[in-house]
Enzyme design. Structure first.
Site, PDB file in Angstrom:
ATOM      1  N   CYS A 113       4.495 -36.993   5.882  1.00 26.84           N
ATOM      2  CA  CYS A 113       3.442 -37.155   4.867  1.00 26.84           C
ATOM      3  C   CYS A 113       3.295 -35.913   3.983  1.00 26.84           C
ATOM      4  O   CYS A 113       4.184 -35.622   3.206  1.00 26.84           O
ATOM      5  CB  CYS A 113       2.122 -37.577   5.505  1.00 26.84           C
ATOM      6  SG  CYS A 113       0.990 -38.290   4.293  1.00 26.84           S
ATOM      7  N   HIS A 218       3.664 -42.341   8.839  1.00 28.38           N
ATOM      8  CA  HIS A 218       3.135 -41.566   9.967  1.00 28.38           C
ATOM      9  C   HIS A 218       3.657 -42.111  11.297  1.00 28.38           C
ATOM     10  O   HIS A 218       2.951 -42.859  11.988  1.00 28.38           O
ATOM     11  CB  HIS A 218       1.602 -41.597   9.963  1.00 28.38           C
ATOM     12  CG  HIS A 218       0.982 -40.702   8.944  1.00 28.38           C
ATOM     13  ND1 HIS A 218       0.647 -39.391   9.211  1.00 28.38           N
ATOM     14  CD2 HIS A 218       0.664 -40.919   7.651  1.00 28.38           C
ATOM     15  CE1 HIS A 218       0.133 -38.835   8.122  1.00 28.38           C
ATOM     16  NE2 HIS A 218       0.124 -39.747   7.167  1.00 28.38           N
ATOM     17  N   GLU A 220       3.909 -40.597  14.067  1.00 34.73           N
ATOM     18  CA  GLU A 220       3.109 -40.105  15.207  1.00 34.73           C
ATOM     19  C   GLU A 220       1.918 -41.024  15.487  1.00 34.73           C
ATOM     20  O   GLU A 220       1.420 -41.064  16.613  1.00 34.73           O
ATOM     21  CB  GLU A 220       2.638 -38.663  14.934  1.00 34.73           C
ATOM     22  CG  GLU A 220       1.382 -38.513  14.083  1.00 34.73           C
ATOM     23  CD  GLU A 220       1.554 -38.881  12.609  1.00 34.73           C
ATOM     24  OE1 GLU A 220       2.707 -39.114  12.180  1.00 34.73           O
ATOM     25  OE2 GLU A 220       0.531 -38.943  11.895  1.00 34.73           O
TER      26      GLU A 220
END
Ligand code: MN
Length: 241
Positions: A113, A218, A220
């Site tokens: 990001c 994203h 994660e």
């Protein structure tokens, strides 16, 4: 030895502890590195130039995290009205670290990001300051308050001969999306390797680097509920060994 992975932190503007402002990072980044076998260490967003070489001597890998917009002056633009909440101290701290990491070391880097945009700017690339304003007729990529971050928002198509598609073992994924900016021109040495269906750049990588992969989505935030993005973190930790 498990590798030491530096994770870039941010200033937490939402809270104070005993009156003192906080440094912070999303737990999902830290837990993903730990789960993948790395030793996570959070880097404060106030590193000085003297700190960078000392840190780089110790680190085995870098995870560049999400966050606020990068000051457009760093990529040769004046800020339009869409840019908000920039942190010049964090920009300087991370730009210095990343530039030195790229120049001096073959340090494995996974960028996410803001980190993905930062990597691009550090290599001389630039950004769309606001997708909705500057790229009409594109999908809605921005964060929607209340929408869970693991929710899949749009597809991405990966170049079949890219490192990222080799790591993930596929070329088409549904991903989340929480960004209002995107890469416009890729920086020196970066190859664009993934697009959203509307043409927005969603991943870049450095072909001439052992491990430098950079994504706009994203992963994660997806891994707690979906297996398919774990290989990005496993591969970072493996490359850092
Ligand atoms: Mn997106």
């Amino acid at each position: 030895m498990r590798p030491l992975i530096g994770i870039t932190g941010r200033k937490d503007t939402s809270a104070r502890l005993l009156g003192s402002p906080l440094y912070a990072v999303g737990q999902t980044y830290v837990r993903a590195i730990s789960h993948a076998g790395g030793v996570p260490i959070i880097l404060p967003p106030m590193m000085q130039p003297d700190d960078w070489p000392i840190l780089l001597d110790k680190l085995d890998g870098l995870l560049l995290t999400g966050g606020e917009d990068i000051a457009p002056e760093l990529y040769g633009q004046e800020a339009g009205g869409w840019v908000a909440g920039t942190d010049p101290e964090r920009d300087a701290s991370e730009m210095g670290l990343v530039q030195l990491a790229l120049e001096r070391e073959q340090l494995p880097i996974l960028a996410i990001c803001r980190g993905h945009q930062l990597l691009n700017v550090a290599l001389g690339g630039n950004l769309y300051q606001d997708i909705a304003a500057q790229l009409p007729n594109t999908l809605s990529h921005a964060y929607v308050p209340g929408r869970p971050m693991e929710d899949k928002v749009h597809t991405v198509t990966l170049e079949p001969d890219s490192k990222i598609s080799h790591v993930l073992q596929g070329t088409r994924y549904e991903v989340n999306s929480a960004h209002h900016q995107a890469i416009k021109e890729a920086g020196k040495g970066l190859r664009v390797v993934a697009y959203a269906p509307d043409g927005v750049v969603e991943a870049v990588e450095m072909p001439n680097h052992p491990f430098c992969i950079s994504v706009q989505w994203h992963p994660e935030a997806m891994v707690p509920k979906s297996e398919e993005m774990w290989p990005l973190f496993y591969a970072l930790v493996e490359a850092a060994k």
